[in-house]
Design a protein around this motif. Sequence first.
Motif, short mmCIF file in Angstrom:
data_model
loop_
_atom_site.label_atom_id
_atom_site.label_comp_id
_atom_site.label_asym_id
_atom_site.label_seq_id
_atom_site.Cartn_x
_atom_site.Cartn_y
_atom_site.Cartn_z
N GLN A 179 4.75 5.61 -5.23
CA GLN A 179 5.01 5.66 -6.67
C GLN A 179 4.12 6.67 -7.37
OE1 GLN A 179 4.67 1.46 -7.60
NE2 GLN A 179 6.90 1.20 -7.58
N GLY A 180 2.98 6.98 -6.78
CA GLY A 180 2.12 8.03 -7.33
C GLY A 180 2.65 9.41 -7.03
N GLU A 231 0.83 -1.21 0.00
CA GLU A 231 0.00 0.00 0.00
C GLU A 231 0.86 1.26 0.00
OE1 GLU A 231 -3.25 2.33 2.85
OE2 GLU A 231 -2.72 0.24 3.28
N ILE A 232 1.90 1.26 0.82
CA ILE A 232 2.76 2.44 0.94
C ILE A 232 3.53 2.68 -0.35
CG2 ILE A 232 4.72 3.44 2.17
CD1 ILE A 232 1.97 3.39 3.66
N PRO A 260 9.85 16.68 2.29
CA PRO A 260 8.45 16.65 2.78
C PRO A 260 7.62 15.51 2.20
CG PRO A 260 8.80 18.48 1.25
CD PRO A 260 10.14 17.93 1.56
N VAL A 261 7.82 15.16 0.93
CA VAL A 261 7.03 14.09 0.32
C VAL A 261 7.38 12.75 0.96
CG1 VAL A 261 6.49 12.86 -1.81
CG2 VAL A 261 6.79 15.33 -1.86
N GLU A 262 8.69 12.47 1.07
CA GLU A 262 9.13 11.22 1.68
C GLU A 262 8.70 11.15 3.15
OE1 GLU A 262 11.92 12.05 -1.75
OE2 GLU A 262 10.96 13.21 -0.17
N PHE A 263 8.75 12.28 3.82
CA PHE A 263 8.31 12.33 5.22
C PHE A 263 6.82 12.02 5.32
CE2 PHE A 263 6.82 14.35 9.11
CZ PHE A 263 7.79 13.98 10.03
N GLU A 264 6.03 12.55 4.41
CA GLU A 264 4.59 12.26 4.38
C GLU A 264 4.35 10.77 4.17
OE1 GLU A 264 0.76 12.96 1.43
OE2 GLU A 264 2.62 14.04 1.05
N ILE A 265 5.16 10.14 3.32
CA ILE A 265 5.04 8.71 3.07
C ILE A 265 5.36 7.92 4.35
CG2 ILE A 265 6.03 6.76 1.80
CD1 ILE A 265 6.51 8.84 -0.51
#
Length: 281
Positions: free
Chosen positions: A77-78, A71-72, A122-127
């Motif tokens: 990937q999106g 799921e993650i 920030p994107v990787e942290f959100e993931i």
Amino acid sequence: MRVIKNINNNTSICLDSNNQEIIAFGKGIGFKKPPYEIEISEVQRTFYDVDPQFVQMINLIPESIFEIAIEIVNYAQGKLDSLTNSNIIFTLADHINFSVKRYKENMKIKMPVYYDVQHLYPVEFEIGKLAVERIKEKIGIELPKEEITGIALHIINAEGIKIENTDEQTEEIDDETIINEITDIIEEFFSIKIEKDSFNYSRFVSHLQYLLKRGKDGQSIMSDNRAMFDDLRVSFPNVYECAKLVDAYILQKRNYRFNEEEILYLILHINRLCAREDCYR
């Protein structure tokens, strides 16, 4: 789709219509003795180009953790065009499984780069944040916020961002030499031969790259893990001695020393590496 080998009751190695080998997940697809045909409708997920070393990992990780990792990664990937390698599913599952085990064993490791990662990636942290939330929802374990950073760093590493600056490339080559020589130190100390194509070694290398980068930048990992350091030093004296040899080598080559927190990380990673290489601590 033709099943040629079963990994467990729900996971099989198959051949698709083009005779390409894939890993297939599906409820009960691995009950029969191969080879046999299954309908596409029975398969929930398929993965191409999976490194054979990760196939062996499947039976060691709970299915619920694999579901979280899938799921993650689908979500990541999106968000990140550079995250294309299907092996990330397996490496992330292993990372999460290790984090859960560490939590159950009450091993609390602080991550001083938490806010750095939050602001710089920030994107990787959100993931990473989403992953920790899903772990709580699906298996009822509330990991500490530091694990957000650990998962984010795993994603960052999987992106494989290329360094374009020539000076940085030179440093990268130098790091590679140092890591190879550190590996030699460990092999000689424990009289083992480390499988350098293994995922476990890849994770060890990633950790060393992280420590070397912080050392070059004049940054140190600082936290209040003194009690854990003392416990590990007593519990794994041979691994501690090996970590000190690595520290002495780094002092010779880079003119800086690891602090206790960084040696703690080394003890954890060296011990895990040696345990999977069947060497007695």
